[in-house]
Scaffold this motif. Sequence first.
Motif, PDB file in Angstrom:
ATOM      1  N   ALA A   3       0.826  -1.211   0.000  1.00 19.25           N
ATOM      2  CA  ALA A   3       0.000   0.000   0.000  1.00 19.25           C
ATOM      3  C   ALA A   3       0.855   1.255   0.000  1.00 19.25           C
ATOM      4  CB  ALA A   3      -0.923  -0.003   1.217  1.00 19.25           C
ATOM      5  N   ARG A   4       1.968   1.244   0.729  1.00 18.97           N
ATOM      6  CA  ARG A   4       2.838   2.424   0.775  1.00 18.97           C
ATOM      7  C   ARG A   4       3.628   2.577  -0.520  1.00 18.97           C
ATOM      8  NH1 ARG A   4       2.321   3.790   6.101  1.00 18.97           N
ATOM      9  NH2 ARG A   4       2.361   2.115   7.652  1.00 18.97           N
ATOM     10  N   GLN A   5       4.145   1.465  -1.037  1.00 23.15           N
ATOM     11  CA  GLN A   5       4.943   1.523  -2.264  1.00 23.15           C
ATOM     12  C   GLN A   5       4.105   1.987  -3.464  1.00 23.15           C
ATOM     13  OE1 GLN A   5       8.008   1.783  -1.586  1.00 23.15           O
ATOM     14  NE2 GLN A   5       8.970  -0.039  -2.459  1.00 23.15           N
ATOM     15  N   THR A   6       2.859   1.526  -3.529  1.00 31.68           N
ATOM     16  CA  THR A   6       2.024   1.946  -4.664  1.00 31.68           C
ATOM     17  C   THR A   6       1.659   3.422  -4.575  1.00 31.68           C
ATOM     18  OG1 THR A   6       0.088   1.093  -3.465  1.00 31.68           O
ATOM     19  CG2 THR A   6       1.052  -0.318  -5.160  1.00 31.68           C
ATOM     20  N   LYS A   7       1.644   3.973  -3.372  1.00 35.46           N
ATOM     21  CA  LYS A   7       1.412   5.409  -3.226  1.00 35.46           C
ATOM     22  C   LYS A   7       2.645   6.196  -3.640  1.00 35.46           C
ATOM     23  CE  LYS A   7      -2.049   5.552   0.485  1.00 35.46           C
ATOM     24  NZ  LYS A   7      -2.297   5.963   1.905  1.00 35.46           N
ATOM     25  N   ARG A   8       3.813   5.717  -3.185  1.00 34.51           N
ATOM     26  CA  ARG A   8       5.058   6.437  -3.458  1.00 34.51           C
ATOM     27  C   ARG A   8       5.480   6.331  -4.925  1.00 34.51           C
ATOM     28  NH1 ARG A   8       7.008   4.222   1.855  1.00 34.51           N
ATOM     29  NH2 ARG A   8       7.133   5.961   3.302  1.00 34.51           N
ATOM     30  N   HIS A   9       5.197   5.190  -5.543  1.00 36.34           N
ATOM     31  CA  HIS A   9       5.664   4.939  -6.911  1.00 36.34           C
ATOM     32  C   HIS A   9       4.493   4.613  -7.837  1.00 36.34           C
ATOM     33  CE1 HIS A   9       9.704   4.862  -5.198  1.00 36.34           C
ATOM     34  NE2 HIS A   9       9.266   3.979  -4.312  1.00 36.34           N
ATOM     35  N   ARG A  10       3.435   5.390  -7.733  1.00 37.75           N
ATOM     36  CA  ARG A  10       2.205   5.127  -8.480  1.00 37.75           C
ATOM     37  C   ARG A  10       2.443   5.050  -9.989  1.00 37.75           C
ATOM     38  NH1 ARG A  10      -2.516   3.261  -6.793  1.00 37.75           N
ATOM     39  NH2 ARG A  10      -1.815   1.717  -8.283  1.00 37.75           N
ATOM     40  N   GLU A  11       3.147   6.029 -10.520  1.00 36.77           N
ATOM     41  CA  GLU A  11       3.353   6.087 -11.971  1.00 36.77           C
ATOM     42  C   GLU A  11       4.166   4.896 -12.460  1.00 36.77           C
ATOM     43  OE1 GLU A  11       5.250   9.102 -15.329  1.00 36.77           O
ATOM     44  OE2 GLU A  11       4.713   9.871 -13.342  1.00 36.77           O
ATOM     45  N   LEU A  12       5.255   4.574 -11.760  1.00 37.27           N
ATOM     46  CA  LEU A  12       6.099   3.449 -12.155  1.00 37.27           C
ATOM     47  C   LEU A  12       5.326   2.139 -12.107  1.00 37.27           C
ATOM     48  CD1 LEU A  12       8.789   2.000 -12.753  1.00 37.27           C
ATOM     49  CD2 LEU A  12       9.217   2.027 -10.278  1.00 37.27           C
ATOM     50  N   ILE A  13       4.620   1.912 -11.001  1.00 34.14           N
ATOM     51  CA  ILE A  13       3.907   0.639 -10.836  1.00 34.14           C
ATOM     52  C   ILE A  13       2.773   0.512 -11.841  1.00 34.14           C
ATOM     53  CG2 ILE A  13       2.453  -0.673  -9.239  1.00 34.14           C
ATOM     54  CD1 ILE A  13       4.302   0.326  -6.990  1.00 34.14           C
ATOM     55  N   ASP A  14       2.061   1.602 -12.113  1.00 36.03           N
ATOM     56  CA  ASP A  14       1.004   1.563 -13.126  1.00 36.03           C
ATOM     57  C   ASP A  14       1.583   1.222 -14.490  1.00 36.03           C
ATOM     58  OD1 ASP A  14      -1.045   2.060 -11.402  1.00 36.03           O
ATOM     59  OD2 ASP A  14      -1.232   4.192 -11.871  1.00 36.03           O
ATOM     60  N   ASP A  15       2.749   1.810 -14.776  1.00 34.53           N
ATOM     61  CA  ASP A  15       3.390   1.555 -16.067  1.00 34.53           C
ATOM     62  C   ASP A  15       3.820   0.094 -16.188  1.00 34.53           C
ATOM     63  OD1 ASP A  15       4.614   2.340 -18.619  1.00 34.53           O
ATOM     64  OD2 ASP A  15       6.510   1.996 -17.575  1.00 34.53           O
ATOM     65  N   LEU A  16       4.453  -0.434 -15.125  1.00 31.66           N
ATOM     66  CA  LEU A  16       4.924  -1.820 -15.143  1.00 31.66           C
ATOM     67  C   LEU A  16       3.757  -2.808 -15.191  1.00 31.66           C
ATOM     68  CD1 LEU A  16       7.805  -1.554 -12.513  1.00 31.66           C
ATOM     69  CD2 LEU A  16       8.046  -1.788 -14.989  1.00 31.66           C
ATOM     70  N   ALA A  17       2.628  -2.433 -14.587  1.00 32.07           N
ATOM     71  CA  ALA A  17       1.471  -3.297 -14.571  1.00 32.07           C
ATOM     72  C   ALA A  17       0.584  -3.127 -15.814  1.00 32.07           C
ATOM     73  CB  ALA A  17       0.640  -3.039 -13.311  1.00 32.07           C
ATOM     74  N   GLY A  18       1.043  -2.251 -16.726  1.00 35.26           N
ATOM     75  CA  GLY A  18       0.289  -2.033 -17.970  1.00 35.26           C
ATOM     76  C   GLY A  18      -0.974  -1.221 -17.774  1.00 35.26           C
ATOM     77  N   ARG A  19      -1.006  -0.403 -16.738  1.00 35.19           N
ATOM     78  CA  ARG A  19      -2.203   0.376 -16.469  1.00 35.19           C
ATOM     79  C   ARG A  19      -2.110   1.811 -16.989  1.00 35.19           C
ATOM     80  NH1 ARG A  19      -3.290  -1.311 -10.141  1.00 35.19           N
ATOM     81  NH2 ARG A  19      -3.697  -3.529 -10.506  1.00 35.19           N
ATOM     82  N   THR A  20      -0.920   2.198 -17.458  1.00 37.43           N
ATOM     83  CA  THR A  20      -0.735   3.566 -17.942  1.00 37.43           C
ATOM     84  C   THR A  20      -1.196   3.686 -19.378  1.00 37.43           C
ATOM     85  OG1 THR A  20       1.174   3.831 -16.494  1.00 37.43           O
ATOM     86  CG2 THR A  20       0.932   5.419 -18.286  1.00 37.43           C
ATOM     87  N   THR A  21      -2.004   4.681 -19.662  1.00 38.23           N
ATOM     88  CA  THR A  21      -2.440   4.949 -21.030  1.00 38.23           C
ATOM     89  C   THR A  21      -1.409   5.837 -21.707  1.00 38.23           C
ATOM     90  OG1 THR A  21      -4.756   4.844 -20.367  1.00 38.23           O
ATOM     91  CG2 THR A  21      -4.269   5.892 -22.458  1.00 38.23           C
ATOM     92  N   LYS A  22      -0.702   5.281 -22.664  1.00 38.44           N
ATOM     93  CA  LYS A  22       0.353   6.028 -23.324  1.00 38.44           C
ATOM     94  C   LYS A  22      -0.199   6.745 -24.566  1.00 38.44           C
ATOM     95  CE  LYS A  22       3.989   2.849 -21.866  1.00 38.44           C
ATOM     96  NZ  LYS A  22       5.098   1.972 -22.273  1.00 38.44           N
ATOM     97  N   PRO A  23       0.348   7.924 -24.870  1.00 41.58           N
ATOM     98  CA  PRO A  23      -0.103   8.651 -26.060  1.00 41.58           C
ATOM     99  C   PRO A  23       0.186   7.863 -27.326  1.00 41.58           C
ATOM    100  CG  PRO A  23       1.896   9.650 -25.139  1.00 41.58           C
ATOM    101  CD  PRO A  23       1.427   8.626 -24.150  1.00 41.58           C
ATOM    102  N   THR A  24      -0.667   8.024 -28.351  1.00 38.16           N
ATOM    103  CA  THR A  24      -0.516   7.297 -29.621  1.00 38.16           C
ATOM    104  C   THR A  24       0.351   8.017 -30.629  1.00 38.16           C
ATOM    105  OG1 THR A  24      -2.560   8.323 -30.416  1.00 38.16           O
ATOM    106  CG2 THR A  24      -2.749   6.179 -29.335  1.00 38.16           C
TER     107      THR A  24
END
Length: 210
Positions: free
Chosen positions: A188-209
Amino acid sequence: MTGTLFIVSAPSGAGKTSLVAALLDADPRVKLSVSFTTRAPRKGEVNGREYNFVTVDQFKRMRSRGEFLESAEVHGNFYGTSAKWINDQLAQGQDILLEIDWQGAAQVKQVCRDAALIFILPPSFDVLASRLKGRGTDSADVIAKRLAAAREEMAHVFDFDYVIINEDFDQAAQELAAVVVAERLKSARQTKRHRELIDDLAGRTTKPTH
């Protein structure tokens, strides 16, 4: 970013202050909260370093204004923690350590549910008594009162998240440092501190086309 709040409690003579000092020396990411108190400064203590020393009237006015995250009366003196300072520090991502008794820890836990509560125990009651007598600063009556209070305080150990038995100081210091690291690494703490990185690694980040 949100910092982590650590609360360390112990009966008088368990070695809490020395263990906290060792942690602060070893880990610059942890900052000690300086409590307000109505007790008189002891030899070598500096206002604003060990405690913020105030009168009973000042303390009661602050308490009535809701300025304390927690407050308690211990051995005839009042102690309290500034709510604004704690909240500001945590909001900036600073890890904070409170060195308070079990009453204060229970109050803080009600407000800060994710605070990590750590209790320091002596290896035996005889050792605790020996440490208090070895200080050479208190009368026999004061020591007896502290030992009686210690029994009551240690009965609340089950309300804490972590328990460290301070028999060997170096080992206890390592265990306290390990608790701090373990809390920082919770999901819970790591996902708060590194939200962008973890979302990206988990494929949750919407990247521009484009």
